[in-house]
Design a protein around this motif. Sequence first.
Motif, PDB file in Angstrom:
ATOM      1  N   ASN A  71       0.529  -4.527 -24.047  1.00 17.61           N
ATOM      2  CA  ASN A  71       0.264  -4.170 -25.417  1.00 17.61           C
ATOM      3  C   ASN A  71       0.763  -2.618 -25.440  1.00 17.61           C
ATOM      4  OD1 ASN A  71      -0.525  -6.558 -26.389  1.00 17.61           O
ATOM      5  ND2 ASN A  71      -2.783  -5.823 -26.236  1.00 17.61           N
ATOM      6  N   ARG A  72       0.348  -1.708 -24.310  1.00 20.67           N
ATOM      7  CA  ARG A  72       0.615  -0.441 -24.484  1.00 20.67           C
ATOM      8  C   ARG A  72       2.172  -0.091 -24.346  1.00 20.67           C
ATOM      9  NH1 ARG A  72       0.812   3.862 -26.986  1.00 20.67           N
ATOM     10  NH2 ARG A  72       0.828   5.851 -25.611  1.00 20.67           N
ATOM     11  N   VAL A  73       2.736  -0.972 -23.371  1.00 24.28           N
ATOM     12  CA  VAL A  73       4.251  -0.596 -23.020  1.00 24.28           C
ATOM     13  C   VAL A  73       4.945  -1.181 -24.297  1.00 24.28           C
ATOM     14  CG1 VAL A  73       6.214  -1.957 -21.825  1.00 24.28           C
ATOM     15  CG2 VAL A  73       4.210  -1.350 -20.710  1.00 24.28           C
ATOM     16  N   ARG A  74       4.563  -2.116 -25.120  1.00 27.62           N
ATOM     17  CA  ARG A  74       5.178  -2.176 -26.455  1.00 27.62           C
ATOM     18  C   ARG A  74       5.252  -1.144 -27.268  1.00 27.62           C
ATOM     19  NH1 ARG A  74       3.250  -7.574 -25.445  1.00 27.62           N
ATOM     20  NH2 ARG A  74       1.436  -7.161 -26.727  1.00 27.62           N
ATOM     21  N   ARG A  75       4.202  -0.625 -27.416  1.00 27.75           N
ATOM     22  CA  ARG A  75       3.762   0.779 -28.279  1.00 27.75           C
ATOM     23  C   ARG A  75       4.712   1.823 -27.812  1.00 27.75           C
ATOM     24  NH1 ARG A  75      -1.554  -1.076 -27.947  1.00 27.75           N
ATOM     25  NH2 ARG A  75      -2.361   0.726 -26.951  1.00 27.75           N
ATOM     26  N   LEU A  76       4.522   1.793 -26.521  1.00 25.25           N
ATOM     27  CA  LEU A  76       5.530   3.130 -26.042  1.00 25.25           C
ATOM     28  C   LEU A  76       6.947   2.849 -26.151  1.00 25.25           C
ATOM     29  CD1 LEU A  76       3.765   3.427 -22.327  1.00 25.25           C
ATOM     30  CD2 LEU A  76       3.889   5.326 -24.494  1.00 25.25           C
ATOM     31  N   GLY A  77       7.424   1.504 -26.268  1.00 29.35           N
ATOM     32  CA  GLY A  77       8.896   1.197 -26.511  1.00 29.35           C
ATOM     33  C   GLY A  77       8.969   1.645 -27.817  1.00 29.35           C
ATOM     34  N   THR A  78       8.113   1.201 -28.801  1.00 34.16           N
ATOM     35  CA  THR A  78       8.382   1.435 -30.240  1.00 34.16           C
ATOM     36  C   THR A  78       8.594   3.013 -30.554  1.00 34.16           C
ATOM     37  OG1 THR A  78       7.301  -0.575 -30.762  1.00 34.16           O
ATOM     38  CG2 THR A  78       7.261   1.211 -32.654  1.00 34.16           C
ATOM     39  N   GLU A  79       7.646   3.814 -29.874  1.00 33.56           N
ATOM     40  CA  GLU A  79       7.782   5.304 -30.104  1.00 33.56           C
ATOM     41  C   GLU A  79       8.937   5.865 -29.506  1.00 33.56           C
ATOM     42  OE1 GLU A  79       4.318   7.651 -28.429  1.00 33.56           O
ATOM     43  OE2 GLU A  79       3.233   5.847 -28.350  1.00 33.56           O
ATOM     44  N   THR A 133      12.059   4.150 -29.066  1.00 33.48           N
ATOM     45  CA  THR A 133      12.954   3.748 -29.834  1.00 33.48           C
ATOM     46  C   THR A 133      13.102   4.585 -31.203  1.00 33.48           C
ATOM     47  OG1 THR A 133      12.806   1.572 -29.284  1.00 33.48           O
ATOM     48  CG2 THR A 133      13.559   1.907 -31.492  1.00 33.48           C
ATOM     49  N   ARG A 134      11.860   5.018 -31.605  1.00 34.39           N
ATOM     50  CA  ARG A 134      11.979   6.028 -32.882  1.00 34.39           C
ATOM     51  C   ARG A 134      12.426   7.493 -32.437  1.00 34.39           C
ATOM     52  NH1 ARG A 134       6.489   7.117 -33.562  1.00 34.39           N
ATOM     53  NH2 ARG A 134       6.862   8.820 -32.087  1.00 34.39           N
ATOM     54  N   ASP A 135      11.995   7.882 -31.176  1.00 31.55           N
ATOM     55  CA  ASP A 135      12.302   9.328 -31.007  1.00 31.55           C
ATOM     56  C   ASP A 135      13.888   9.577 -30.411  1.00 31.55           C
ATOM     57  OD1 ASP A 135       9.773   9.748 -31.364  1.00 31.55           O
ATOM     58  OD2 ASP A 135       9.184  10.216 -29.682  1.00 31.55           O
ATOM     59  N   TYR A 136      14.265   8.371 -29.919  1.00 31.00           N
ATOM     60  CA  TYR A 136      15.761   8.666 -29.213  1.00 31.00           C
ATOM     61  C   TYR A 136      16.699   7.895 -30.098  1.00 31.00           C
ATOM     62  CZ  TYR A 136      13.738  10.882 -25.249  1.00 31.00           C
ATOM     63  OH  TYR A 136      13.213  11.661 -24.458  1.00 31.00           O
ATOM     64  N   GLN A 137      16.457   7.536 -31.381  1.00 31.23           N
ATOM     65  CA  GLN A 137      17.501   6.849 -32.307  1.00 31.23           C
ATOM     66  C   GLN A 137      18.681   7.616 -32.258  1.00 31.23           C
ATOM     67  OE1 GLN A 137      16.575   3.721 -33.570  1.00 31.23           O
ATOM     68  NE2 GLN A 137      18.478   3.430 -33.820  1.00 31.23           N
ATOM     69  N   GLY A 138      20.006   6.959 -32.194  1.00 31.59           N
ATOM     70  CA  GLY A 138      21.149   7.788 -32.486  1.00 31.59           C
ATOM     71  C   GLY A 138      21.568   8.738 -31.272  1.00 31.59           C
ATOM     72  N   ARG A 139      20.800   8.384 -29.989  1.00 32.39           N
ATOM     73  CA  ARG A 139      21.080   9.216 -29.079  1.00 32.39           C
ATOM     74  C   ARG A 139      21.435   8.569 -27.921  1.00 32.39           C
ATOM     75  NH1 ARG A 139      15.778  13.304 -29.477  1.00 32.39           N
ATOM     76  NH2 ARG A 139      16.847  14.415 -27.758  1.00 32.39           N
ATOM     77  N   ASP A 140      21.951   9.173 -26.666  1.00 31.57           N
ATOM     78  CA  ASP A 140      22.698   8.588 -25.694  1.00 31.57           C
ATOM     79  C   ASP A 140      21.501   8.774 -24.527  1.00 31.57           C
ATOM     80  OD1 ASP A 140      24.151   7.763 -23.709  1.00 31.57           O
ATOM     81  OD2 ASP A 140      25.315   9.486 -23.379  1.00 31.57           O
ATOM     82  N   ALA A 162      11.421  -3.060 -24.052  1.00 29.60           N
ATOM     83  CA  ALA A 162      10.610  -2.724 -25.286  1.00 29.60           C
ATOM     84  C   ALA A 162      11.220  -1.792 -26.212  1.00 29.60           C
ATOM     85  CB  ALA A 162       9.008  -2.286 -24.925  1.00 29.60           C
ATOM     86  N   ILE A 163      12.206  -1.069 -25.561  1.00 33.05           N
ATOM     87  CA  ILE A 163      13.157  -0.074 -26.405  1.00 33.05           C
ATOM     88  C   ILE A 163      14.298  -0.858 -26.936  1.00 33.05           C
ATOM     89  CG2 ILE A 163      14.504   1.943 -26.149  1.00 33.05           C
ATOM     90  CD1 ILE A 163      12.733   2.548 -23.613  1.00 33.05           C
ATOM     91  N   ASP A 164      14.408  -0.633 -28.454  1.00 28.53           N
ATOM     92  CA  ASP A 164      15.345  -1.335 -29.042  1.00 28.53           C
ATOM     93  C   ASP A 164      16.501  -0.506 -29.530  1.00 28.53           C
ATOM     94  OD1 ASP A 164      16.473  -3.310 -30.641  1.00 28.53           O
ATOM     95  OD2 ASP A 164      15.453  -2.771 -32.609  1.00 28.53           O
ATOM     96  N   LEU A 165      17.187  -0.180 -28.255  1.00 32.07           N
ATOM     97  CA  LEU A 165      18.188   0.863 -28.343  1.00 32.07           C
ATOM     98  C   LEU A 165      19.307   0.485 -27.228  1.00 32.07           C
ATOM     99  CD1 LEU A 165      16.595   4.399 -28.634  1.00 32.07           C
ATOM    100  CD2 LEU A 165      17.818   3.094 -30.400  1.00 32.07           C
TER     101      LEU A 165
END
Length: 176
Positions: free
Chosen positions: A10-18, A20-27, A47-50
Amino acid sequence: MILTSQQIANRVRRLGTEITRDYQGRDLVIIGVLKGAATFTVDLARAIDLPVVMDWAAVSTYGRGSTAGTPRLLKDIGEELTGRDVLIVEDILDTGTTLSWLMARLRERAPASVNCCVLLRKPHAVAKPVEPRYVGFDITEHWVAGYGIDYAERHRNLGDIHEVRLPSAALSASSS
């Protein structure tokens, strides 16, 4: 048992969401620290959608069940970091010796940023100035094993994280 596999997932999924949000559009280059963070790094990357690049470093300050002190680089990364965002993924932030040493070493390669994500942090043990951007769980001063984290190179295969009470402690190989 300190953390169940479900709590960790559960925590890993939440970290992945954070992340993903913080690094959107970055390398983003994720650097997992072997061996202890291997399981966490792979689960976190999924869990990171990037689109991310993964690489691995191996740094040691531990012997078989005891601290050895000075960090030693056992395996360096192969990725070029210039201008890229780096996220180091580590299993435990204890004294901060390993992580602060590795972060300084990677900053020499001119990345756009260097941050870290730790699964476990022992807040009262941190002696070096390390501020992880992402923290899975704060724990007390216990030795732990499971979910990729070892005690004397054993117990990495456990799905849950357990407290190691004695050097001769035997952990159950079954975990829920």
